[in-house]
Design a protein around this motif. Sequence first.
Motif, short mmCIF file in Angstrom:
data_model
loop_
_atom_site.label_atom_id
_atom_site.label_comp_id
_atom_site.label_asym_id
_atom_site.label_seq_id
_atom_site.Cartn_x
_atom_site.Cartn_y
_atom_site.Cartn_z
N ILE A 273 0.73 -1.07 0.05
CA ILE A 273 0.07 -0.19 -0.10
C ILE A 273 0.79 1.23 0.09
O ILE A 273 1.78 1.25 0.84
CB ILE A 273 -0.99 0.01 1.07
N ASP A 274 0.61 2.23 -0.81
CA ASP A 274 1.26 3.54 -0.85
C ASP A 274 1.34 4.22 0.30
O ASP A 274 0.17 4.21 0.93
CB ASP A 274 0.64 4.24 -2.00
N THR A 275 2.44 4.80 0.50
CA THR A 275 2.35 5.57 2.07
C THR A 275 1.53 6.78 2.05
O THR A 275 0.95 6.96 3.07
CB THR A 275 3.66 6.28 2.26
N GLU A 276 1.07 7.36 0.96
CA GLU A 276 0.09 8.49 0.89
C GLU A 276 -1.46 7.89 1.34
O GLU A 276 -2.13 8.58 1.84
CB GLU A 276 -0.05 9.42 -0.34
N VAL A 277 -1.64 6.67 0.72
CA VAL A 277 -3.13 5.81 0.81
C VAL A 277 -3.28 5.50 2.23
O VAL A 277 -3.95 5.67 3.01
CB VAL A 277 -2.86 4.82 0.01
N ALA A 278 -1.82 4.80 2.88
CA ALA A 278 -1.95 4.38 4.03
C ALA A 278 -2.15 5.61 5.02
O ALA A 278 -2.85 5.50 6.03
CB ALA A 278 -0.60 3.77 4.62
N ALA A 279 -1.57 6.59 5.07
CA ALA A 279 -1.76 7.87 5.64
C ALA A 279 -3.11 8.70 5.65
O ALA A 279 -3.59 8.99 6.68
CB ALA A 279 -0.57 8.98 5.29
N THR A 280 -3.53 8.36 4.50
CA THR A 280 -5.03 8.88 4.34
C THR A 280 -5.83 7.95 5.37
O THR A 280 -6.95 8.37 5.81
CB THR A 280 -5.58 8.78 2.85
N VAL A 281 -5.79 6.53 5.10
CA VAL A 281 -6.63 5.49 5.97
C VAL A 281 -6.45 6.05 7.33
O VAL A 281 -7.27 6.24 8.28
CB VAL A 281 -6.03 4.31 5.77
N LYS A 282 -5.16 6.42 7.95
CA LYS A 282 -4.92 6.52 9.34
C LYS A 282 -5.58 8.06 9.80
O LYS A 282 -5.87 8.19 10.81
CB LYS A 282 -3.43 6.61 9.53
N ALA A 283 -5.26 8.68 8.88
CA ALA A 283 -6.23 10.12 8.96
C ALA A 283 -7.58 10.11 9.22
O ALA A 283 -8.20 10.60 9.98
CB ALA A 283 -5.92 11.10 7.96
N SER A 428 -3.73 13.26 -3.22
CA SER A 428 -2.07 12.86 -3.49
C SER A 428 -1.34 14.03 -3.59
O SER A 428 -1.70 15.06 -4.04
CB SER A 428 -1.96 11.80 -4.39
N ARG A 429 0.09 13.99 -3.66
CA ARG A 429 0.97 15.14 -4.01
C ARG A 429 0.76 15.67 -5.35
O ARG A 429 0.93 16.62 -5.75
CB ARG A 429 2.29 14.52 -3.79
N GLU A 430 0.33 14.49 -6.23
CA GLU A 430 -0.27 14.91 -7.50
C GLU A 430 -1.35 15.45 -7.61
O GLU A 430 -2.00 15.78 -9.06
CB GLU A 430 0.04 13.87 -8.58
N GLY A 431 -2.17 15.71 -6.68
CA GLY A 431 -3.35 16.11 -6.85
C GLY A 431 -4.35 15.21 -7.20
O GLY A 431 -5.64 15.57 -7.39
N MET A 432 -4.48 14.18 -6.97
CA MET A 432 -5.40 12.89 -7.49
C MET A 432 -5.95 12.48 -6.10
O MET A 432 -5.65 12.58 -5.12
CB MET A 432 -4.78 11.85 -7.92
N PRO A 433 -7.51 12.12 -6.02
CA PRO A 433 -8.22 11.81 -4.88
C PRO A 433 -7.75 10.67 -4.30
O PRO A 433 -7.18 9.59 -5.23
CB PRO A 433 -9.71 11.70 -5.67
N ILE A 434 -7.78 10.39 -3.06
CA ILE A 434 -7.56 9.29 -2.20
C ILE A 434 -8.71 8.80 -1.68
O ILE A 434 -9.27 9.73 -0.83
CB ILE A 434 -6.20 9.40 -1.32
N ASN A 435 -9.34 7.60 -1.83
CA ASN A 435 -10.36 7.33 -1.07
C ASN A 435 -10.08 6.27 0.10
O ASN A 435 -9.12 5.56 -0.03
CB ASN A 435 -11.48 6.34 -1.88
N GLU A 456 -17.68 12.49 6.17
CA GLU A 456 -17.98 13.50 5.34
C GLU A 456 -18.23 14.77 5.98
O GLU A 456 -17.70 15.81 5.40
CB GLU A 456 -19.15 13.01 4.41
N GLY A 457 -18.54 14.57 6.96
CA GLY A 457 -18.95 15.98 7.86
C GLY A 457 -17.66 16.64 8.46
O GLY A 457 -17.76 17.86 8.67
N VAL A 458 -16.70 15.77 8.34
CA VAL A 458 -15.28 16.59 8.91
C VAL A 458 -14.32 16.60 7.65
O VAL A 458 -13.02 17.12 8.09
CB VAL A 458 -14.86 15.84 10.08
N SER A 459 -14.55 16.23 6.72
CA SER A 459 -13.53 16.21 5.64
C SER A 459 -13.28 17.47 5.11
O SER A 459 -13.91 18.41 5.12
CB SER A 459 -14.33 15.34 4.46
N THR A 460 -12.02 17.58 4.65
CA THR A 460 -11.43 18.74 4.22
C THR A 460 -11.71 18.73 2.47
O THR A 460 -11.25 19.71 1.91
CB THR A 460 -10.18 19.07 4.56
N VAL A 461 -11.72 17.78 2.13
CA VAL A 461 -11.83 17.57 0.41
C VAL A 461 -13.27 17.63 -0.31
O VAL A 461 -13.30 17.35 -1.26
CB VAL A 461 -11.06 16.24 0.07
#
Length: 468
Positions: A273-283, A428-435, A456-461
């Motif tokens: 799993i990519d580190t950015e994806v893993a970080a999003t899950v943790k967030a 992502s750093r390249e501006g792509m969505p991460i779900n 969804e209520g606390v999402s910044t995206v």
Amino acid sequence: MSADIVFSDATRLAELIRTRQVSPVEVVQAHLDRIAAVDPKVNAIVTIAEGALSAAKEAEAAIMAGRELGPLHGVPFTAKDSIDTAGVMTQRGSPIFKGRVPDTDATSVARMKKAGGILLAKTNLPEFSYWIESDNLLSGRSNNPWDLDRTPGGSSGGESAAIAAGMSPLGLGTDLAISIRGPAAQTGIVSLKATHGRVPMTGIWPRAPRRFWHVGPMARSIRDLALAFSQLAGPDGLDAFATSAVPFDAGVGTVPDRKLKVGWMVGPGFGPIDTEVAATVKAAAEALKNEGHHVEEVHIPALERDFALDVFNKLHVMEMKPAFREATAGHEDQMYTMAKTMLSLPDTSMEDYIAAEQAAERLRDGYATYFRDYDVLLTPVLPVPAHKHGITELVVNGETVDLTYLQGATVPLNVTGLPGLSMRFGTSREGMPINVQLVGRWQAETTILHAAAVLEGVSTVRGRHPSI
């Protein structure tokens, strides 16, 4: 007002129509105009439903006459081109079915129409719905509206691209291993693969292997998923897998009257799993914790013992090939890459097939054990954000894997039949969505919809759209 219309969610559009702030004709025309403006770049739309404007005029007349209105009255929707639509071509991504016009609607389409929805268009897919990029000989390749050089996924890639680009507020996709949740992740929309059998597959091809196939809603808000699912769920008397009588009512259901117990994991068991994806899950896990829910990192031993993608491959190929052989007989020159590839795969031995069946049972038991103690499982959807067109391998954290590893975190839910929801929570750093993916116990769609609404209520995206 047109820009506001095409990026409003379906629930908002239904409210505006019901209160006569906009007309169904105005809403449908705005989406048709949007299709004309951006689809030449995206290529998400296969066929425009010729009766869409006429249906909108009828919907407007019903409002003016004071008739009873359905919850989606006057709201346009789209459907993947593997889903039958009466009087509108359903060509399944193949020249073999070019010009095919069904006489009847699939159950899912009929239920959307009964709720007042207006079929706007059919959307692109890979040949026979069998690949993780939406490309075929009949209607070509769909592009991601966030970056046209990248894929919107497959097999419901045309549907995800259409919704993300404002060409449709709501749609129907199908999912064998990834195909509703993965494309949603690649374009930053939301989608729901409910418990297997909750929504009938009647009128959708291919149906083999039907025990892994699902049909479900794709949208731009969690409330739209709940609203659409409330109309789609339930037996139709035709699909023998669709037998669940457990009710679902949007906004009402089986949410525990306490804080949720949530486990999160990024592996092992999914592949790299990519580190950015893993970080999003943790967030997302931290966000749920900050809202007062009980959250902790977990692992599921069954996923480590039996890699679900291997189990799936050993089971579904044997069950799919007869249907493909029948469909392509005498039309071998009209087959595209994936049909040829699938038919060329070696048969699974009976010994391996039985071993895979037993592994699938262990996976189901493993999840059942997990859900004794937890309400929700939070995972990645994909190991990486949307990738470039035409690649065959992924490099994830320095490890090279086959492109099919995109399905590592999604296919376990097809093997087990569990419900899963895909929603954006990062970039992502390249501006792509991460779900991220929210998984619930069988029949507990309300619980994961509730957890998703909290995120969804606390999402910044939330509310971001591509600038195409």
